[in-house]
Write an enzyme that holds these catalytic residues in place. Structure first.
Site, PDB file in Angstrom:
ATOM      1  N   GLU A  43       0.862  -1.186   0.000  1.00  0.00           N
ATOM      2  CA  GLU A  43       0.000   0.000   0.000  1.00  0.00           C
ATOM      3  C   GLU A  43       0.897   1.235   0.000  1.00  0.00           C
ATOM      4  O   GLU A  43       1.506   1.566   1.014  1.00  0.00           O
ATOM      5  CB  GLU A  43      -0.909  -0.009   1.226  1.00  0.00           C
ATOM      6  CG  GLU A  43      -1.745   1.252   1.391  1.00  0.00           C
ATOM      7  CD  GLU A  43      -2.401   1.351   2.759  1.00  0.00           C
ATOM      8  OE1 GLU A  43      -2.598   2.491   3.233  1.00  0.00           O
ATOM      9  OE2 GLU A  43      -2.697   0.295   3.364  1.00  0.00           O
ATOM     10  N   LYS A 132     -11.251  -1.374   6.789  1.00  0.00           N
ATOM     11  CA  LYS A 132      -9.995  -1.160   7.509  1.00  0.00           C
ATOM     12  C   LYS A 132     -10.357  -0.613   8.894  1.00  0.00           C
ATOM     13  O   LYS A 132     -10.829   0.516   9.006  1.00  0.00           O
ATOM     14  CB  LYS A 132      -9.133  -0.162   6.726  1.00  0.00           C
ATOM     15  CG  LYS A 132      -7.936   0.389   7.496  1.00  0.00           C
ATOM     16  CD  LYS A 132      -7.229   1.428   6.647  1.00  0.00           C
ATOM     17  CE  LYS A 132      -6.316   2.300   7.472  1.00  0.00           C
ATOM     18  NZ  LYS A 132      -5.614   3.311   6.662  1.00  0.00           N
TER      19      LYS A 132
END
Length: 208
Positions: A43, A132
């Site tokens: 990421e 998340k």
């Protein structure tokens, strides 16, 4: 790679390396070390200066060896820019309706930061694939088991508060995968490789 294939690859590995850095070169070095250690889902956060250039470079050189995503995405313009430059998934610190719509349009997984059941269920209404849970350290692994009571099918990924010592507990409590920043992506190349290998080992053992 299809949306389903992206999600399956993240789930199979069980860990997303959250790449930050003071500049593009440092982010690239961290990324390469993570991949060398086996953590090949990256990421690239948009707090990194020239994050788009980092995505371009990694997409060119590691396209066959790494799954690239973009993090700290706050708006649909940034999300589209990331997708056009190789990001296969989008991560945000909070939920944004317009980012969700854009990711649905391009069939790219969206992983927004949520904390409460209200935030989680609202995000799910917009087709979010993975929640998340951020910051994960605010609640701890037990929270996942509690959330899965009323919402058994939601995919939860903690970011913040995950380390080599407690990653097994997160996985055992139902984490789809874990997002890991400084407890992995910090130090020398050799240190990052060693930590990456330990994370993968502990995730596999927890699942077994």
């Amino acid at each position: 790679m299809s949306k389903f294939e992206t999600l399956e690859r993240i789930k199979e590995l069980g860990i997303v390396a959250v790449i930050r850095g003071k500049d593009a070169n440092e982010a690239l070095e961290y990324s390469r070390a993570c991949v060398e250690g086996g953590v090949n889902v990256l990421e690239i956060t948009f707090t990194v200066p020239n994050a788009v250039d980092v995505l371009k470079e990694l997409n060119y050189n590691l396209k066959d060896n790494a799954l690239l995503g973009a993090g700290t995405v706050l708006d649909p313009i940034t999300a589209r820019l990331a997708i056009m430059n190789g990001a296969k998934f989008i991560v945000s610190p909070s939920f944004d309706e317009e980012v969700a719509k854009l990711c649905n349009l391009y069939q790219v997984p969206y992983m927004p930061g949520c904390m409460t059941p209200t935030e989680i269920t609202n995000a799910l209404k917009f087709g979010v694939d993975v929640i998340k849970v951020f910051p994960g350290s605010a609640f701890g692994p037990r929270y996942f088991k509690d959330i899965h009571g009323p919402l058994p099918n939601v995919n939860l990924m903690p970011t913040g508060g995950v380390n080599v010592e407690n990653v097994s507990e997160w996985i055992k409590n139902g984490a789809f995968a874990v997002g890991v920043g400084s407890s992995l992506v910090k130090g020398s190349r050799e240190e990052i490789i060693e930590k990456a290998e330990k994370f993968i080992k502990n995730i596999k053992e927890a699942r077994a």
